[in-house]
Scaffold this motif. Structure first.
Motif, PDB file in Angstrom:
ATOM      1  N   VAL A  38       0.884  -1.163   0.000  1.00  0.00           N
ATOM      2  CA  VAL A  38       0.000   0.000   0.000  1.00  0.00           C
ATOM      3  C   VAL A  38       0.922   1.213   0.000  1.00  0.00           C
ATOM      4  CG1 VAL A  38      -1.792   1.283   1.213  1.00  0.00           C
ATOM      5  CG2 VAL A  38      -1.792  -1.225   1.268  1.00  0.00           C
ATOM      6  N   ASP A  39       0.905   1.951  -1.092  1.00  0.00           N
ATOM      7  CA  ASP A  39       1.801   3.093  -1.244  1.00  0.00           C
ATOM      8  C   ASP A  39       1.423   4.256  -0.343  1.00  0.00           C
ATOM      9  OD1 ASP A  39       3.547   2.002  -3.183  1.00  0.00           O
ATOM     10  OD2 ASP A  39       2.059   2.376  -4.741  1.00  0.00           O
ATOM     11  N   THR A  40       2.347   5.182  -0.186  1.00  0.00           N
ATOM     12  CA  THR A  40       2.123   6.405   0.565  1.00  0.00           C
ATOM     13  C   THR A  40       0.908   7.140   0.011  1.00  0.00           C
ATOM     14  OG1 THR A  40       4.481   6.619   0.982  1.00  0.00           O
ATOM     15  CG2 THR A  40       3.169   8.613   1.226  1.00  0.00           C
ATOM     16  N   GLY A  41       0.041   7.569   0.901  1.00  0.00           N
ATOM     17  CA  GLY A  41      -1.125   8.345   0.496  1.00  0.00           C
ATOM     18  C   GLY A  41      -2.324   7.523   0.065  1.00  0.00           C
ATOM     19  N   ALA A  42      -2.141   6.231  -0.184  1.00  0.00           N
ATOM     20  CA  ALA A  42      -3.261   5.378  -0.603  1.00  0.00           C
ATOM     21  C   ALA A  42      -4.057   4.929   0.626  1.00  0.00           C
ATOM     22  CB  ALA A  42      -2.742   4.167  -1.362  1.00  0.00           C
ATOM     23  N   GLY A  62       7.181  -8.459   6.635  1.00  0.00           N
ATOM     24  CA  GLY A  62       7.013  -7.096   6.198  1.00  0.00           C
ATOM     25  C   GLY A  62       6.730  -6.171   7.361  1.00  0.00           C
ATOM     26  N   TRP A  63       6.039  -5.086   7.070  1.00  0.00           N
ATOM     27  CA  TRP A  63       5.705  -4.140   8.110  1.00  0.00           C
ATOM     28  C   TRP A  63       4.386  -3.437   7.819  1.00  0.00           C
ATOM     29  CZ3 TRP A  63       9.532  -2.659   4.570  1.00  0.00           C
ATOM     30  CH2 TRP A  63       9.246  -1.533   3.821  1.00  0.00           C
ATOM     31  N   VAL A  64       3.805  -2.943   8.907  1.00  0.00           N
ATOM     32  CA  VAL A  64       2.641  -2.077   8.828  1.00  0.00           C
ATOM     33  C   VAL A  64       3.120  -0.746   9.386  1.00  0.00           C
ATOM     34  CG1 VAL A  64       0.298  -1.660   9.637  1.00  0.00           C
ATOM     35  CG2 VAL A  64       1.062  -4.004   9.181  1.00  0.00           C
ATOM     36  N   GLY A  65       3.174   0.270   8.555  1.00  0.00           N
ATOM     37  CA  GLY A  65       3.693   1.568   8.951  1.00  0.00           C
ATOM     38  C   GLY A  65       2.692   2.401   9.735  1.00  0.00           C
ATOM     39  N   TYR A  66       3.205   3.424  10.332  1.00  0.00           N
ATOM     40  CA  TYR A  66       2.402   4.332  11.149  1.00  0.00           C
ATOM     41  C   TYR A  66       1.290   4.979  10.340  1.00  0.00           C
ATOM     42  CZ  TYR A  66       1.413   8.191  14.339  1.00  0.00           C
ATOM     43  OH  TYR A  66       0.789   9.077  15.168  1.00  0.00           O
ATOM     44  N   ASP A  67       1.536   5.268   9.061  1.00  0.00           N
ATOM     45  CA  ASP A  67       0.542   5.958   8.239  1.00  0.00           C
ATOM     46  C   ASP A  67      -0.692   5.113   7.923  1.00  0.00           C
ATOM     47  OD1 ASP A  67       1.919   8.328   8.227  1.00  0.00           O
ATOM     48  OD2 ASP A  67       2.952   7.936   6.333  1.00  0.00           O
ATOM     49  N   VAL A  68      -0.661   3.819   8.225  1.00  0.00           N
ATOM     50  CA  VAL A  68      -1.852   2.985   8.028  1.00  0.00           C
ATOM     51  C   VAL A  68      -3.007   3.514   8.878  1.00  0.00           C
ATOM     52  CG1 VAL A  68      -2.825   0.680   8.487  1.00  0.00           C
ATOM     53  CG2 VAL A  68      -0.685   0.916   7.236  1.00  0.00           C
ATOM     54  N   ARG A  69      -2.704   4.213   9.942  1.00  0.00           N
ATOM     55  CA  ARG A  69      -3.745   4.768  10.812  1.00  0.00           C
ATOM     56  C   ARG A  69      -4.710   5.642  10.030  1.00  0.00           C
ATOM     57  NH1 ARG A  69      -2.335   9.583  10.568  1.00  0.00           N
ATOM     58  NH2 ARG A  69      -0.349  10.537  10.954  1.00  0.00           N
ATOM     59  N   PRO A  82       3.461  12.895   5.712  1.00  0.00           N
ATOM     60  CA  PRO A  82       3.442  11.442   5.484  1.00  0.00           C
ATOM     61  C   PRO A  82       4.853  10.889   5.239  1.00  0.00           C
ATOM     62  CG  PRO A  82       1.930  12.581   3.996  1.00  0.00           C
ATOM     63  CD  PRO A  82       2.740  13.622   4.690  1.00  0.00           C
ATOM     64  N   SER A  83       5.036   9.656   5.587  1.00  0.00           N
ATOM     65  CA  SER A  83       6.294   8.962   5.335  1.00  0.00           C
ATOM     66  C   SER A  83       6.463   8.744   3.837  1.00  0.00           C
ATOM     67  CB  SER A  83       6.275   7.609   6.052  1.00  0.00           C
ATOM     68  OG  SER A  83       7.355   6.823   5.638  1.00  0.00           O
ATOM     69  N   THR A  84       7.696   8.603   3.398  1.00  0.00           N
ATOM     70  CA  THR A  84       7.948   8.294   1.992  1.00  0.00           C
ATOM     71  C   THR A  84       7.991   6.788   1.750  1.00  0.00           C
ATOM     72  OG1 THR A  84      10.327   8.441   2.366  1.00  0.00           O
ATOM     73  CG2 THR A  84       9.204  10.444   1.595  1.00  0.00           C
ATOM     74  N   PHE A  85       7.956   5.996   2.814  1.00  0.00           N
ATOM     75  CA  PHE A  85       7.918   4.543   2.693  1.00  0.00           C
ATOM     76  C   PHE A  85       6.493   4.095   2.423  1.00  0.00           C
ATOM     77  CE2 PHE A  85      11.776   4.949   5.285  1.00  0.00           C
ATOM     78  CZ  PHE A  85      12.626   4.129   4.570  1.00  0.00           C
ATOM     79  N   PRO A  86       6.332   2.923   1.827  1.00  0.00           N
ATOM     80  CA  PRO A  86       4.972   2.391   1.688  1.00  0.00           C
ATOM     81  C   PRO A  86       4.340   2.266   3.078  1.00  0.00           C
ATOM     82  CG  PRO A  86       6.517   1.075   0.423  1.00  0.00           C
ATOM     83  CD  PRO A  86       7.330   2.039   1.235  1.00  0.00           C
ATOM     84  N   GLN A  87       3.028   2.469   3.141  1.00  0.00           N
ATOM     85  CA  GLN A  87       2.318   2.341   4.416  1.00  0.00           C
ATOM     86  C   GLN A  87       2.354   0.909   4.923  1.00  0.00           C
ATOM     87  OE1 GLN A  87      -1.601   4.149   4.785  1.00  0.00           O
ATOM     88  NE2 GLN A  87      -1.305   4.912   2.709  1.00  0.00           N
ATOM     89  N   LEU A  88       2.277  -0.008   3.994  1.00  0.00           N
ATOM     90  CA  LEU A  88       2.208  -1.421   4.341  1.00  0.00           C
ATOM     91  C   LEU A  88       2.952  -2.197   3.263  1.00  0.00           C
ATOM     92  CD1 LEU A  88      -0.648  -3.350   5.794  1.00  0.00           C
ATOM     93  CD2 LEU A  88       0.108  -4.121   3.581  1.00  0.00           C
TER      94      LEU A  88
END
Length: 159
Positions: A38-42, A62-69, A82-88
């Motif tokens: 899941v890309d940044t901003g999606a 993998g990981w679930v990033g903070y921006d998934v919130r 927002p982070s530049t990494f994928p959200q998930l």
């Protein structure tokens, strides 16, 4: 737990996960058979994620990033960059190994000598004698903490 990602979303990507388990001290994966990102901003498509996870029937890393919130909570305004990494990012690895002491157990796939560098990078069982040193003084930390608590209290941030 220590999680290191060598390469991001390339066929030869490597995940190194070091944490104590009964059967090993670390897990090492190499290669990607399948992935869900899941890309940044999606917005996270929870149904698609569930379908993908159900279909895997295998190890997934993998990981679930903070921006998934942002796919769970809604805010009228937000002042967070927002982070530049994928959200998930979740991957099903091509090769999977359990590392314990000097032994390597092949769980899936086959070992390649190109992976030997990972054995030297973070020796297993070498956590004794590691000295951690803070980057800030206690006084600076307390001041930064008080400032953050103020920002939460006035509603500029929520965590």
């Amino acid at each position: 737990m220590r999680l290191l990602l060598c390469l991001l979303m390339k066929p030869e990507s490597v995940f190194y996960v070091r944490f104590p388990r009964e059967d090993c001290e670390a897990l090492l994966t190499e290669g990607i058979e399948d992935y869900f990102v899941v890309d940044t901003g999606a917005t996270v498509d929870w149904e698609a994620l569930n379908t993908w996870l159900t279909a895997q029937r295998d190890w997934v890393f993998g990981w679930v990033g903070y921006d998934v919130r942002r796919s769970v909570e809604r805010f009228a305004t937000e002042h967070i960059t927002p982070s530049t990494f994928p959200q998930l990012l979740l991957v099903r690895p091509k090769n999977l190994f359990k590392l314990k002491g000097d032994s390597i157990e092949v769980v899936k796939g086959e070992w390649s000598s190109e992976l030997d560098c990972w054995l030297d990078m973070a020796p297993l069982g070498a956590s004794d004698g590691i000295e951690l040193k803070p980057l800030v003084t206690r006084e600076d930390y307390d001041q930064q903490f008080a400032s953050l608590m103020h920002e939460i209290a006035v509603g500029n941030v929520y965590e």
